[in-house]
Design an enzyme around this catalytic site. Structure first.
Site, PDB file in Angstrom:
ATOM      1  CB  CYS A   6      -0.939   0.005   1.202  1.00  0.00           C
ATOM      2  SG  CYS A   6      -2.389  -1.059   1.026  1.00  0.00           S
ATOM      3  CG  ASP A  29      10.774  -9.208  -6.148  1.00  0.00           C
ATOM      4  OD1 ASP A  29       9.708  -9.776  -5.868  1.00  0.00           O
ATOM      5  OD2 ASP A  29      11.746  -9.144  -5.363  1.00  0.00           O
ATOM      6  CB  THR A  94       7.379 -12.508   2.703  1.00  0.00           C
ATOM      7  OG1 THR A  94       7.554 -11.901   1.421  1.00  0.00           O
ATOM      8  CG2 THR A  94       8.041 -13.884   2.717  1.00  0.00           C
ATOM      9  CG  HIS A  99       2.374 -10.093  -3.930  1.00  0.00           C
ATOM     10  ND1 HIS A  99       1.992 -10.140  -2.599  1.00  0.00           N
ATOM     11  CD2 HIS A  99       3.457 -10.904  -4.029  1.00  0.00           C
ATOM     12  CE1 HIS A  99       2.812 -10.934  -1.937  1.00  0.00           C
ATOM     13  NE2 HIS A  99       3.712 -11.434  -2.785  1.00  0.00           N
ATOM     14  CG  HIS A 101       6.127 -13.293  -7.282  1.00  0.00           C
ATOM     15  ND1 HIS A 101       7.220 -12.662  -6.717  1.00  0.00           N
ATOM     16  CD2 HIS A 101       5.319 -13.641  -6.255  1.00  0.00           C
ATOM     17  CE1 HIS A 101       7.072 -12.644  -5.405  1.00  0.00           C
ATOM     18  NE2 HIS A 101       5.943 -13.240  -5.094  1.00  0.00           N
TER      19      HIS A 101
HETATM   20  P1  AMP Z   1       6.006 -13.024  -1.443  1.00  0.00           P
HETATM   21  O1  AMP Z   1       7.134 -13.785  -0.821  1.00  0.00           O
HETATM   22  O2  AMP Z   1       5.217 -13.807  -2.448  1.00  0.00           O
HETATM   23  O3  AMP Z   1       5.116 -12.375  -0.403  1.00  0.00           O
HETATM   24  O4  AMP Z   1       6.665 -11.884  -2.314  1.00  0.00           O
HETATM   25  C1  AMP Z   1       7.029 -10.644  -1.815  1.00  0.00           C
HETATM   26  C2  AMP Z   1       8.022 -10.082  -2.787  1.00  0.00           C
HETATM   27  O5  AMP Z   1       8.153  -8.702  -2.559  1.00  0.00           O
HETATM   28  C3  AMP Z   1       9.425 -10.700  -2.663  1.00  0.00           C
HETATM   29  O6  AMP Z   1       9.806 -11.289  -3.902  1.00  0.00           O
HETATM   30  C4  AMP Z   1      10.304  -9.517  -2.295  1.00  0.00           C
HETATM   31  O7  AMP Z   1      11.581  -9.571  -2.886  1.00  0.00           O
HETATM   32  C5  AMP Z   1       9.481  -8.351  -2.807  1.00  0.00           C
HETATM   33  N1  AMP Z   1       9.737  -7.100  -2.123  1.00  0.00           N
HETATM   34  C6  AMP Z   1       9.802  -6.891  -0.786  1.00  0.00           C
HETATM   35  N2  AMP Z   1      10.011  -5.597  -0.526  1.00  0.00           N
HETATM   36  C7  AMP Z   1      10.070  -4.969  -1.725  1.00  0.00           C
HETATM   37  C8  AMP Z   1      10.281  -3.612  -2.124  1.00  0.00           C
HETATM   38  N3  AMP Z   1      10.467  -2.619  -1.228  1.00  0.00           N
HETATM   39  N4  AMP Z   1      10.297  -3.321  -3.445  1.00  0.00           N
HETATM   40  C9  AMP Z   1      10.132  -4.303  -4.359  1.00  0.00           C
HETATM   41  N5  AMP Z   1       9.910  -5.597  -4.044  1.00  0.00           N
HETATM   42  C10 AMP Z   1       9.896  -5.930  -2.745  1.00  0.00           C
HETATM   43 ZN    ZN Z   2      -1.865  -3.254   1.249  1.00  0.00          ZN
END
Ligand code: AMP
Ligand code: ZN
Length: 113
Positions: A6, A29, A94, A99, A101
């Protein structure tokens, strides 16, 4: 609400924008696992796939409409790509904002593991 994605959508946390429309935001990412790795998010806080309902499914539709546009923009439409949603702790989620990918530029094995 203390939600990283957000804050990214609001511009409060910097990101490298790849695509945006009225319902969708996509950005690179921060820890890519493929030569092209984009995170696609709805511009509405939906915590995970568990929270998709009739009332917000239009955001998921909008994300999937954006996927081929982004893939073409990245130049991975021809070679192909993988789209992944991680849901919950077993799924490896995480960040608790729905979202997808979008990853390309290399071959992926199957089963995913
Ligand atoms: P997930 O593990 O499916 O929740 O994916 C979260 C993704 O967000 C991971 O691949 C992280 O590398 C990515 N991520 C976390 N913080 C950031 C950020 N500030 N900018 C871009 N990507 C991020
Ligand atoms: Zn949100």
């Amino acid at each position: 609400m203390d939600c990283l994605f957000c804050k990214i959508i609001a511009g409060e946390v910097p990101s490298t924008k790849v695509y945006e429309d009225d319902m969708v935001y996509a950005f690179r990412d921060i820890a890519p696992t493929a030569p092209e790795h984009v995170v696609i998010v709805p511009k509405k806080h939906i915590a995970s796939a568990n929270d998709i309902t009739d009332d917000n499914i239009n955001y998921v539709t909008a994300i999937w409409k954006a996927v081929p546009k982004i893939a073409k923009e990245l130049g991975i439409d021809g070679g192909g790509y993988r789209v992944v949603n991680n849901c919950g702790s077993d799924g490896g989620q995480t960040v608790n904002h729905l979202h997808f990918h979008l990853m390309g530029g290399r071959e992926f094995g199957w089963p995913a593991g």
